[in-house]
Design a protein around this motif. Structure first.
Motif, mmCIF file in Angstrom:
data_model
loop_
_atom_site.group_PDB
_atom_site.id
_atom_site.type_symbol
_atom_site.label_atom_id
_atom_site.label_comp_id
_atom_site.label_asym_id
_atom_site.label_seq_id
_atom_site.Cartn_x
_atom_site.Cartn_y
_atom_site.Cartn_z
ATOM 1 N N ARG A 1 -4.429 5.025 13.522
ATOM 2 C CA ARG A 1 -4.290 6.332 12.885
ATOM 3 C C ARG A 1 -4.708 7.438 13.852
ATOM 4 N N LYS A 2 -5.853 7.236 14.496
ATOM 5 C CA LYS A 2 -6.362 8.256 15.411
ATOM 6 C C LYS A 2 -5.365 8.515 16.533
ATOM 7 N N GLN B 1 -1.568 -4.694 2.235
ATOM 8 C CA GLN B 1 -2.976 -5.082 2.384
ATOM 9 C C GLN B 1 -3.148 -6.526 1.975
ATOM 10 N N LEU C 1 -5.043 4.522 0.034
ATOM 11 C CA LEU C 1 -6.328 3.827 0.147
ATOM 12 C C LEU C 1 -7.443 4.676 -0.454
ATOM 13 N N LEU D 1 -7.872 2.100 11.961
ATOM 14 C CA LEU D 1 -8.411 3.454 12.169
ATOM 15 C C LEU D 1 -8.049 3.974 13.561
ATOM 16 N N TYR E 1 -9.747 -3.515 10.095
ATOM 17 C CA TYR E 1 -10.263 -2.178 9.762
ATOM 18 C C TYR E 1 -10.359 -1.263 10.985
ATOM 19 N N ARG E 2 -11.035 -1.765 12.031
ATOM 20 C CA ARG E 2 -11.237 -0.938 13.230
ATOM 21 C C ARG E 2 -9.904 -0.540 13.855
ATOM 22 N N ASN F 1 -7.104 4.396 -4.095
ATOM 23 C CA ASN F 1 -7.638 3.091 -4.488
ATOM 24 C C ASN F 1 -9.158 3.129 -4.565
ATOM 25 N N ARG F 2 -9.757 3.853 -3.627
ATOM 26 C CA ARG F 2 -11.215 3.991 -3.626
ATOM 27 C C ARG F 2 -11.676 4.713 -4.895
ATOM 28 N N ARG G 1 -8.780 -9.608 4.542
ATOM 29 C CA ARG G 1 -9.393 -8.287 4.743
ATOM 30 C C ARG G 1 -8.723 -7.539 5.898
ATOM 31 N N PHE H 1 -3.141 6.151 3.970
ATOM 32 C CA PHE H 1 -4.538 6.550 3.801
ATOM 33 C C PHE H 1 -4.766 7.331 2.505
ATOM 34 N N ASP I 1 -6.029 -8.890 0.830
ATOM 35 C CA ASP I 1 -7.439 -8.929 0.426
ATOM 36 C C ASP I 1 -8.159 -10.150 1.001
ATOM 37 N N VAL J 1 0.853 -1.195 0.000
ATOM 38 C CA VAL J 1 0.000 0.000 0.000
ATOM 39 C C VAL J 1 0.886 1.241 0.000
ATOM 40 N N TRP K 1 -4.727 -5.402 7.163
ATOM 41 C CA TRP K 1 -3.464 -4.773 6.749
ATOM 42 C C TRP K 1 -2.332 -5.285 7.638
#
Lengths: 119, 176
Positions: free
Chosen positions: A51-52, A24, A105, A48, A44-45, A108-109, A29, A102, A26, A14, A31
């Motif tokens: 990062r926070k 990542q 990502l 995030l 995922y959670r 990528n989105r 699902r 990010f 896939d 990534v 990282w």
């Protein structure tokens, strides 16, 4: 701790810097964050939350702080198996790594969206 | 590479952050109205107290709408901390002036989220916000109408008693 040697699934790069990399997976699902001498799995959670917590560290304040405490931050994420004990230099590097990740990502989105529209 | 963020959540992190801010704003509004209801009740303006109790309830409903929407879209709703609520007012009129200010600030905040959604082409959240935009028409109308009563009735003599009675009658029933 997971090492590259135990990797059985395909990982996509990534974002990479000289200090670390984030891949990542896939199939799972999730990282994999390769940083500070270990490769840690983040869903995922947790990604995030990582990062926070990194973004919330006031680097400028820590740099200007003249107290004799060691310049070390402990990044502990609730309900996540990993914990980082990092110096300020490492925090700056991790922040850069996460920011780049990010952005990638998000890119990528956008690409995925465009592909769906053009199909 | 799969778009894992999208699989987990329909809304972006930025929109999620803004919506969580809105949850806090609505919770704050609800508490402000409750404090206004208390002030009005203590000072003998019972109809206005009832009006503000109703408003507090409505704001709480709005807060929950945002809260549940974030969760439904795969985001993380944060239960807000509310502090710094003003408990005393200098006059009956000041209560309504601040109520209008509060509504204007909520409308602006929703417009701001809407603008961000347009930028991101988040049509789903825009559609969700449409209900709130319409609701704000009513909220601002009611707050403005209450202030208008101070002008048309006047506060002299039994004016404030009249205004209080009329506040209980304020309704917005536009078909538009």
């Amino acid at each position: 701790m997971i090492t590259q040697l135990t990797q059985t699934t395909h990982w996509t790069d990534v974002f990479k810097t000289t200090k670390g990399a984030i891949y990542q997976c896939d199939a799972e699902r999730c990282w994999y964050v390769d940083f500070a001498g270990k490769v840690a799995r983040f869903d995922y959670r947790c990604l995030l939350k990582l990062r926070k917590s990194v973004y919330h560290i006031d680097i400028e304040h820590a740099l200007l702080n003249t107290a004799k405490d060691p310049d070390v931050e402990i990044i502990f994420i609730c309900a996540c198996d990993h914990c980082y004990v990092l110096t300020l230099i490492q925090i700056i590097a991790l922040k850069e790594l996460l920011e780049g990740t990010f952005v990638m990502l998000e890119l990528n989105r956008i690409l995925n969206d465009k592909l769906v529209i053009s199909q | 590479m799969k778009d894992l963020l999208r699989i987990k959540s329909l809304i972006s992190a930025e929109i999620e952050g803004l919506l969580n801010q809105q949850v806090k704003k609505e919770a704050y509004s609800s508490s402000v109205y409750l404090s206004m209801a208390s002030w009005c009740n203590r000072n003998g303006y019972d109809f206005s107290a009832d009006y503000f109790f109703k408003q507090a309830e409505e704001e709480r409903t709005h807060q929950l709408k945002f809260f549940k929407y974030i969760l439904d879209m795969g985001g993380n709703s944060l239960s807000p901390e509310v502090s710094g609520i003003k408990q005393e007012y200098n006059s009956f009129r000041e209560v309504f002036e601040e109520a209008l200010d509060q509504e204007i600030s909520v409308t602006n905040s929703i417009k701001n989220i809407y603008a961000r959604c347009m930028k991101e082409q988040d049509f789903v959240t825009m559609e969700f916000l449409n209900w709130f935009l319409k609701e704000q028409r009513e909220e601002e109308y009611k707050a403005r109408r209450a202030l208008e009563l101070f002008e048309v009735i006047g506060e002299e003599g039994t004016g404030r008693w009249q205004i209080d009675k009329q506040v209980g009658e304020i309704k917005y029933n536009s078909e538009a």
